[in-house]
Design an enzyme around this catalytic site. Structure first.
Site, PDB file in Angstrom:
ATOM      1  N   ARG A  12       0.816  -1.212   0.000  1.00  0.00           N
ATOM      2  CA  ARG A  12       0.000   0.000   0.000  1.00  0.00           C
ATOM      3  C   ARG A  12       0.855   1.270   0.000  1.00  0.00           C
ATOM      4  NH1 ARG A  12      -2.270  -3.792  -1.262  1.00  0.00           N
ATOM      5  NH2 ARG A  12      -4.207  -4.669  -0.442  1.00  0.00           N
ATOM      6  N   SER A  42     -11.441  -2.548   2.250  1.00  0.00           N
ATOM      7  CA  SER A  42     -10.804  -2.843   3.546  1.00  0.00           C
ATOM      8  C   SER A  42     -10.480  -1.538   4.254  1.00  0.00           C
ATOM      9  CB  SER A  42      -9.523  -3.652   3.334  1.00  0.00           C
ATOM     10  OG  SER A  42      -9.810  -4.900   2.762  1.00  0.00           O
ATOM     11  N   GLU A  46      -6.529   2.110   6.087  1.00  0.00           N
ATOM     12  CA  GLU A  46      -6.163   2.037   4.679  1.00  0.00           C
ATOM     13  C   GLU A  46      -6.937   3.074   3.884  1.00  0.00           C
ATOM     14  OE1 GLU A  46      -6.573  -1.374   1.264  1.00  0.00           O
ATOM     15  OE2 GLU A  46      -5.481  -1.918   3.087  1.00  0.00           O
TER      16      GLU A  46
END
Length: 307
Positions: free
Chosen positions: A182, A232, A302
């Site tokens: 990420r 998520s 996230e």
């Protein structure tokens, strides 16, 4: 004059000269442009038709000293209830061209990641199967090195065409992008992805389709796709799974206002009905505090926050 100091009317007029009147909206509600279906108005919402217009729009925003945000599919984004005091530059209507050459596929930044996966399948090109259910855009996927089911963008990316923060065009190979979990150099340096070239492999379209169908079924069984969310909510903490920690903390279904921890998959915060950004923040903070209290692990979101 905007509260952030730029002349909103003057900049809007300049942007109309670049992209046309139909492609510049004032006080556009961001709930219409995020998968969370949450968010107040953006001062200016502009939709360039091609990379040249993107460059001109960003140059005009720099000259006006206006904050800017590059928007893809809005699939990992929570916009505040007050909205965004600046310019949203949306790439998902104008930058949607795809070209192929043998095993390479070049997609502009606004192409949906799932759409790219479908096109690769039709062409008998393997490598993007993992992306079939990811709701983001190519630009956003490169920005965050999107991934699922043991695959990620770094595995198949060859290079990206970007605009740097000073307006320069560059093509950067994957080896120079610092792609990790990420994260990317693109995000670190505030670059704008215009297109990405993928290096894929020849494969049997029927086998590729079977893999995609299997991943889609697994996603539908496990994830709350029937409710608005940003995917998520938390990054995977080292040595743990966020969803398991949240579930073990007894937080499935925990709700504040119109936002709740999904009962289907605890790793998702979902909009169960007219949720506000404040509702989502309340759920996220409660989950973080409870998981840390019970297990000593601080979950990191996230989801990206704007405004």
């Amino acid at each position: 004059m905007s509260s952030t100091g730029f002349d909103k009317a003057s900049l809007a007029q300049r942007l109309v000269q670049i992209v046309g009147e139909d492609n510049v909206l004032l006080d556009e509600p961001m709930r219409d442009h995020t998968t969370f279906e949450i968010g107040g108005p953006a001062d200016i919402f502009v939709t360039p038709d091609d990379p040249e217009e993107v460059a001109s729009v960003l140059a005009a925003c720099r000259e006006a000293d206006a904050p800017t945000f590059i928007l893809g599919c809005g699939s990992d984004l929570l916009v505040s209830d007050e909205g965004y005091r600046g310019v949203i530059v949306s790439l998902t209507e104008g930058l949607i061209n795809v070209t192929t050459d043998g095993k390479q596929m070049c997609c502009q930044a606004g192409v949906g990641l799932g759409d790219a996966s479908e096109m690769a399948c039709e062409l008998g090109l393997s490598g993007l199967e993992f992306a079939c259910g990811i709701p983001g855009s190519i630009g956003g996927a490169c920005y965050m090195n999107a991934g699922a089911y043991d695959g990620c963008i770094a595995d198949v990316l060859k290079s990206v065409r970007v605009l740097t923060t000073d307006g320069e065009l560059e093509t950067i190979g994957v080896e120079d992008l610092n792609l990790g979990y990420r994260k990317s150099r693109i995000a670190d340096e505030g670059m704008v992805v215009l297109s990405a070239t993928f290096e894929l492999k020849k494969g049997d379209p029927e086998e590729i389709r079977a893999t995609m169908d299997d991943l889609t079924q697994r996603r539908e069984e496990k994830q709350p796709l029937e409710l608005p969310s940003a995917g998520s909510t938390f990054k995977r903490p080292e040595g743990h799974f966020a969803g398991a920690l949240i579930s073990d903390a007894g937080l499935k279904g925990w709700q504040s206002g119109g936002a709740a921890v999904s009962k289907k998959h605890a790793g998702f915060v979902v909009n169960v009905g007219d949720a506000t950004a404040a509702d989502v923040h309340a759920v996220i903070e409660h989950v973080q505090d409870e998981v840390e209290r019970q297990f000593g692990v601080r979950l990191e979101p996230e989801v990206r926050f704007l405004g």
